[in-house]
Structure formats: structure tokens, C-alpha cells
Write an enzyme that holds these catalytic residues in place. Sequence first.
Site, PDB file in Angstrom:
ATOM      1  N   TYR A   1      -0.740   2.311  -9.046  1.00  0.00           N
ATOM      2  CA  TYR A   1      -1.030   0.885  -8.843  1.00  0.00           C
ATOM      3  C   TYR A   1      -2.491   0.530  -9.136  1.00  0.00           C
ATOM      4  CZ  TYR A   1       3.612   0.791  -6.702  1.00  0.00           C
ATOM      5  OH  TYR A   1       4.963   0.897  -6.479  1.00  0.00           O
TER       6      TYR A   1
ATOM      7  N   ASP B   1       5.958   9.416  -0.274  1.00  0.00           N
ATOM      8  CA  ASP B   1       6.205  10.669  -1.005  1.00  0.00           C
ATOM      9  C   ASP B   1       5.039  11.635  -0.901  1.00  0.00           C
ATOM     10  OD1 ASP B   1       8.832  10.254  -2.394  1.00  0.00           O
ATOM     11  OD2 ASP B   1       7.770   8.441  -2.983  1.00  0.00           O
TER      12      ASP B   1
ATOM     13  N   HIS C   1       0.867   7.551 -14.868  1.00  0.00           N
ATOM     14  CA  HIS C   1       2.092   6.804 -14.636  1.00  0.00           C
ATOM     15  C   HIS C   1       1.824   5.412 -14.111  1.00  0.00           C
ATOM     16  CE1 HIS C   1       1.104   8.267 -10.661  1.00  0.00           C
ATOM     17  NE2 HIS C   1       1.903   7.361 -10.151  1.00  0.00           N
TER      18      HIS C   1
ATOM     19  N   TYR D   1       7.881  -5.738  -6.058  1.00  0.00           N
ATOM     20  CA  TYR D   1       7.337  -5.808  -4.699  1.00  0.00           C
ATOM     21  C   TYR D   1       5.852  -5.484  -4.664  1.00  0.00           C
ATOM     22  CZ  TYR D   1       6.508  -0.916  -3.238  1.00  0.00           C
ATOM     23  OH  TYR D   1       5.973   0.338  -3.075  1.00  0.00           O
ATOM     24  N   ARG D   2       5.311  -4.948  -5.738  1.00  0.00           N
ATOM     25  CA  ARG D   2       3.939  -4.435  -5.725  1.00  0.00           C
ATOM     26  C   ARG D   2       3.630  -4.053  -7.164  1.00  0.00           C
ATOM     27  NH1 ARG D   2       2.614   1.089  -2.333  1.00  0.00           N
ATOM     28  NH2 ARG D   2       0.352   1.084  -2.550  1.00  0.00           N
TER      29      ARG D   2
END
Length: 558
Positions: free
Chosen positions: A108, A170, A420, A501-502
Site C-alpha cells: 500500500y 498475515d 507487489h 477497501y484500501r
Amino acid sequence: GTPKLTEDPIALPPGVNSQTFKNFILRVSEVVGEENITIITKPEDHSKDDYMDPSKVHDMFNILDEDYFISSAVVAPRNVKEVQALMKLFNEFEIPVWPFSIGRNVGYGGAGPRVRGSIGLDMGRNMNKVLKVDVDGAYALVEPGVTFQELHDYLVANNLRDKLWIDVPDLGGGSVLGNTIERGVGYTPYGDHFMMHCGMEVVLPDGSLIRTGMGALPPPNVDTSLPADEQPANECWQLFNYGFGPYNDGIFTQSSLGIVTKMGIWLMVNPGGYQSYLVTIPRDEDLHQAVEIIRPLRVAMVLQNVPTVRHVLMDAAVMGTRTKYSTSDKPLTDSEIDEIAKKLNLGRWNFYGALYGPAPIREAMWQVVKGAFSTIPGAKFYFPEDMPDNEVLQIRHNTLQGIPSFSELSWVDWLPNGGHLFFSPIAKVSGNDAMAQYQLTRRRSEEFGFDFIGTFVVGMREMHHIVCIVYNRKDPEQRRKAHKLISVLVDDAAKAGWGEYRTHLALMDQISGTYNFNDNAQMKLNEKIKNALDPKGILAPGKNGIWPKNYDAAAWRP
Ligand code: ADP
């Protein structure tokens, strides 16, 4: 000052010249001390790229150039009063500040600021205490720098793990507070972190300090001569979320309206027994039936935790690099994917869940769960002891009981120099929606040359569909394709009525633009609140697409 503090950064804050920056840093050093300031002056200062030793100055899983989302300097306050004093300085110099707690925020944007040259505010370096664990009330009160691993270790070290469990995402290296206010999720019954938070202490953009909910009501006989952040708090602060009047906590999540300095989080009482399990689901198209099975069980809380339906390539990627499975440089075909599933003894989809409670309760629940999934032809059922070599099942066994792990991220090594992005749309818990999202995201991924790696994370009444776009971050062409792919997906999804959502820093504007009901009415409200609380636009400008009035949003589109 040391010579270092007088050097120019790679990226000055917007509209700030070298001299003003130096004057500013001098003033900052009077607040936090030189040892808590780092100026980013050369490429070596933004070279970290390892989860275990993460960068605090830039997005180390960069999708744009490595120094695009980069701070001018990183400042680490030692206490709440310093945060308050710094806010005065940011306002005085009109310099943007980007707070983070640990700064991992993988997928993010990491520690990178939305506005290049912002001051990174490292809330976690010095403010990292577990302030309280209350066994009767089953909660903790934490500072920004407490990681999931550290909160877990604290319970173990104090012989409390028999009584209380935490919930972990995670990976165990993120901040409990940071993850919660970003509305991150984990996998135990307490997986929705924001739902399980209770009470915040927040420094507002003007430097004032509030406590939310019951925290606004002082306990008896408080010594009000103490600084506000040191005053004892109401005993119900961590027990009742809402207090009196409008409920403000939500505006400090995914937000640029405050810096959270303390937060309460509910802990799960040890349920008195635990059993994790895996259901392998053989065919691609079985996803439809699986999700139809999951919905009634989850809303009824027969599925007690946040379970996941993982695509086989996600598990394969945790257990090996792509080259271990294939020499092809094209997206893997259905028959190649089937081959991998066979080799790993997995289904095309794999459902990881857990049962909580004493044996009779677990057995009763298991009969229902197993009975329901048995209607999928070829579904198989495993406990961790049945599959000692299934690394993912062993990791999930820990994660689903709140024991942190650091192994899950190895799926980024699917490709060399793996970076990623997460594309994370919300889905109805319905077979049709799951299939439609899967088919769209897989088709688009393959169009851009990527394998589909994804998982459906099942909340109370929806699924967070997490698509992991893995690319070689040293290959500019792959970065460009990954960026284009996620951007196309955002638009495709919005057309189908799906929203994320984000998101990563680079997609915040685009995604906030899709939440545009009634002529962007929600954004207009967000901007009004932003401009009222932060008239100089110093706190995290651009975060989640909200730009203060002194910024030209269009000019900041990546
Ligand atoms: P992680 O916990 O994964 O290391 P970060 O600490 O980077 O994540 O936090 C993720 C994001 O949450 C940050 O980019 C920032 O927008 C927000 N955030 C984190 N901590 C705070 C805080 N104490 N106050 C305000 N916003 C914060």
C-alpha cells in the site's frame, strides 16, 4: 548542528526552498533532538528493501520510480507533547507531514508519503509501549510502535497468553495501531480490527489533543495540571466505544485528520480449545458453490473466524518461486495450474478455517462445516497434522490463533525482485459475485502478462477479495504494466459496482473518484472537514484522495 542536518534532501517539500528547510529542521531539532532526525540526502538513504529491516523513508515495493514517494526527512518524536509541538511547526512553516507507525504497510506504499518531500513522522520508533493489558476487560492499550509480534510476545512474557489472544494479519511486523486505523484485517474471530478497537487518543492538525468515546470523560480527582496525555483516563475508555454524542473514531481511519497516539484494542479470551483445518476444493468453477456454502455459515457464525478461500497459486507462491513450477514466461494455463495443484495436494481453491471452543463445541461445529463442504464433489478435509509438509497450512494454523508469522510474504518472491500491489475490491458473499470478480481479475491479469494470485477473505457479511499483483520491481516495463493493470481493474470494478477497501498511494485519487454517489457528495464532505480541521493542509495531504484547498489535486496525479 551536525553537518548532516544542514544538507539538502533529495526531495524538498513542495514550495519550500533550501534555506527555509534548514531553518525548519533547526527548529525541529530543538523539539526532538538531532538524533531523532534523518535527512534523506543520497540514494543509499533509500536503499532498504527487506520486510525484516524496512525502509522508513520511501515505498520500498515501488511501482513508480524509487524516489517518487519519498520523504525529505524523517522525524521521530519521543512523546505526545513533542508531536503537539511539531504540529505547531508544520503549521508555521506550512510543511506537509506524513505520519506512520512502523511504516511497513506492504503493498500500500510502505513508509512513503503521498506528497514527495513531506516530513515522515516516525511515530513508532520511540513511542512503542504496551501501556496496559487488562485481563478482566480483555483489552490492551498500545502506542503506535507496538507491532503484532511485540503485543503477542508481551502476552507470552507476562504469562497472559493462556488467557488472552491477539488477532494478527498475515504478517506480524506491522503496527497494531497503524493497521487498525487503516482498517486492516486478520483471521481470528476478532479479524475486523477497527470493529475491535476501543478508544483513541489523537493529536489534531492544530496540535490539540483529544480522547474519543469514554476517554472524553475524566475519572474522579484528575490532576488537571498534568499534561493532557499524561492524565489518567476513564476506566471505561477501552470498554465502551461510543461515549456520548457523535462518534468520531471513524474520521481518524484512512484519514488525514489526526495523529493517533494511543489506541485500545479488544483481545480475544482464550476459547478453551482450537482446531484449524483446510478444505481443498478441486475445480476452478467450484468457487461458486463454495461461496454459496460459506455465506449462511458465516452470517450465522458457525464459521467463527475470518476464513479465506485461496487460489492455489497463492499457496504455491508461498512454497516456491515461479521457476520451481514452470519455465514458461506466459501466464500459467489451466492445465499447468492443475498440475501444480496436483503436485501440492491442493485444490484449485483452498479454504482455511478454524474451530474455537472446548472439544464438544468444536466437534459439533465441524460436523456442520464438513457436512456442508462435502456437497462439493471431490472436496477433501485436512487438519495440520495430516499435512506436515503443507507450509501454508502450518502458517495458517498459527495465524488463525493469533500467533504472528513472517513467512507468508514469501509469495512476493514468485518473481525475481518481487514487488507487489494489492487490488482489494469488496465482494458480496455470493457465488455469482465471487466468480465474476475472479474471472475479471484473472482475465485482466493475464492480459498484462501476470499470473492471477488471489484470496477471498470472508468478513461478517462481505469478502475482501485480495488480488496480489506481483511484478519484478527492477524491471520498469513490468512496473508500468502492473500499474496499468491495477488502474484498469479499478475502472472495470467500478463499472460493475465494486469498490476497493484500501489502496496504494498511487491509486488513491482514482479510487476515491469512484466513490462518487450524488455528484461526489461524500468527497465534498470530506474536503469540508479537512479544510476546517487543517486549514493549512499540512497533515497527509492527498491521503485517500482528499486534498486540502491549497493543493491542486490534478497536478498531483501520479
Ligand atoms: P504498518 O503497521 O503496516 O507498518 P504503517 O505504520 O505504515 O503500517 O501505517 C499505515 C498507514 O496508516 C500510514 O501510511 C498512515 O497513513 C496511517 N498511520 C499509521 N500510523 C498512524 C498514526 N499514528 N496516526 C495517523 N495515521 C497513521
